[in-house]
Design an enzyme around this catalytic site. Sequence first.
Site, PDB file in Angstrom:
ATOM      1  N   ASN A  12     -12.905  -5.162 140.741  1.00  0.00           N
ATOM      2  CA  ASN A  12     -13.508  -5.801 141.908  1.00  0.00           C
ATOM      3  C   ASN A  12     -14.114  -7.122 141.440  1.00  0.00           C
ATOM      4  OD1 ASN A  12     -14.956  -6.572 144.121  1.00  0.00           O
ATOM      5  ND2 ASN A  12     -16.422  -4.869 144.064  1.00  0.00           N
ATOM      6  N   LYS A  14     -15.307  -9.429 143.215  1.00  0.00           N
ATOM      7  CA  LYS A  14     -16.386  -9.889 144.101  1.00  0.00           C
ATOM      8  C   LYS A  14     -16.203 -11.377 144.422  1.00  0.00           C
ATOM      9  CE  LYS A  14     -19.176  -6.181 142.279  1.00  0.00           C
ATOM     10  NZ  LYS A  14     -20.497  -5.632 142.023  1.00  0.00           N
ATOM     11  N   HIS A  96     -18.004  -1.173 150.440  1.00  0.00           N
ATOM     12  CA  HIS A  96     -18.758  -1.457 149.216  1.00  0.00           C
ATOM     13  C   HIS A  96     -20.249  -1.571 149.529  1.00  0.00           C
ATOM     14  CE1 HIS A  96     -20.259  -3.431 145.642  1.00  0.00           C
ATOM     15  NE2 HIS A  96     -19.196  -2.950 145.032  1.00  0.00           N
ATOM     16  N   GLU A  98     -22.451  -3.538 148.537  1.00  0.00           N
ATOM     17  CA  GLU A  98     -22.949  -4.898 148.801  1.00  0.00           C
ATOM     18  C   GLU A  98     -22.686  -5.299 150.252  1.00  0.00           C
ATOM     19  OE1 GLU A  98     -20.952  -6.713 145.497  1.00  0.00           O
ATOM     20  OE2 GLU A  98     -22.384  -5.758 144.125  1.00  0.00           O
ATOM     21  N   GLU A 171     -20.143   5.131 143.674  1.00  0.00           N
ATOM     22  CA  GLU A 171     -20.883   4.038 143.046  1.00  0.00           C
ATOM     23  C   GLU A 171     -22.368   4.161 143.380  1.00  0.00           C
ATOM     24  OE1 GLU A 171     -18.090   0.470 142.170  1.00  0.00           O
ATOM     25  OE2 GLU A 171     -18.904   0.226 144.177  1.00  0.00           O
ATOM     26  N   GLY A 177     -24.095  -3.516 138.822  1.00  0.00           N
ATOM     27  CA  GLY A 177     -24.530  -4.823 138.327  1.00  0.00           C
ATOM     28  C   GLY A 177     -25.872  -4.794 137.603  1.00  0.00           C
ATOM     29  N   SER A 218     -21.607  -0.691 136.595  1.00  0.00           N
ATOM     30  CA  SER A 218     -21.817  -1.169 135.219  1.00  0.00           C
ATOM     31  C   SER A 218     -20.849  -0.552 134.213  1.00  0.00           C
ATOM     32  CB  SER A 218     -23.273  -0.937 134.784  1.00  0.00           C
ATOM     33  OG  SER A 218     -24.152  -1.674 135.622  1.00  0.00           O
TER      34      SER A 218
END
Length: 267
Positions: A12, A14, A96, A98, A171, A177, A218
């Site tokens: 991904n 991003k 996702h 985010e 996730e 991150g 991560s």
Amino acid sequence: MVAMRPIIIAANWKMNSTPADAGTLAATIAAATNAADVVRVICPPYVCLAPVREALAATGVAVGAQNVHDKAAGAYTGEISAAMLAGLADWCIVGHSERRRDQCETDELIGRKLARCLESGLRPIWCVGEQLEEREAGRAEAVVRAQVARALSASGLGGGEGAASIVIAYEPVWAIGTGRTARGADAATMAEAIRGALQESGWAHDAAERVPVLYGGSVTAASIAEFLAEPAIDGALVGGASLKPDEMAGIVARAAATAAARRAAAR
Ligand code: PGA
């Protein structure tokens, strides 16, 4: 009989890369991760799909989008429909964290996106995961089970439709991150809970067992082994490290070794 699931490593990217440099990066990653037994997917930004697709044409690495609109077409300024992705992407990340955070995506919307992906021939990588406070309060499993149930109910896929196509990425939001990963054993417990939640939503046991569950948060070449050591985990959705060819080489090499070991064990 345990379902033999594929091992999948999905990148991904991003909001990183440009149309000018994405093709070169994708080709470098493809060359560094040559492994027939591992399903490799790179998900660049929309505007980089075409150059990445072209760069990966003869490599066996698939291309995915990072999002798609739930409607087929219409007055949705700035949005991208599934039909627009035809010929550019075969996979699509959906839900996702985010986007849940920044675009207020709900499980109901995510469910409709899942249905749209399946109808359009896109393989969804459907993301679920709890917040840190939820894990600390002992509610992680309940939260993720509820995410699965709500999205499936909105998707109309309660009978296991799409089971051969859907991939789920667990996730934990606090691991994305942050450099902090979940423990392999906890991710495996969650993968089993997710397959349980699919059955509670009406899927047959076999259909639920066929769904690959990836870990994301991560993941690096150094941390991937802990997750792939868990038979319930079938690969990873990689963010930051997926922009680094050396990291991807290490991650996919470990995934290839896992695929070989699982195949030998299943014989
Ligand atoms: P990360 O991102 O590997 O940078 O934590 C993973 C993801 O968001 O899919």
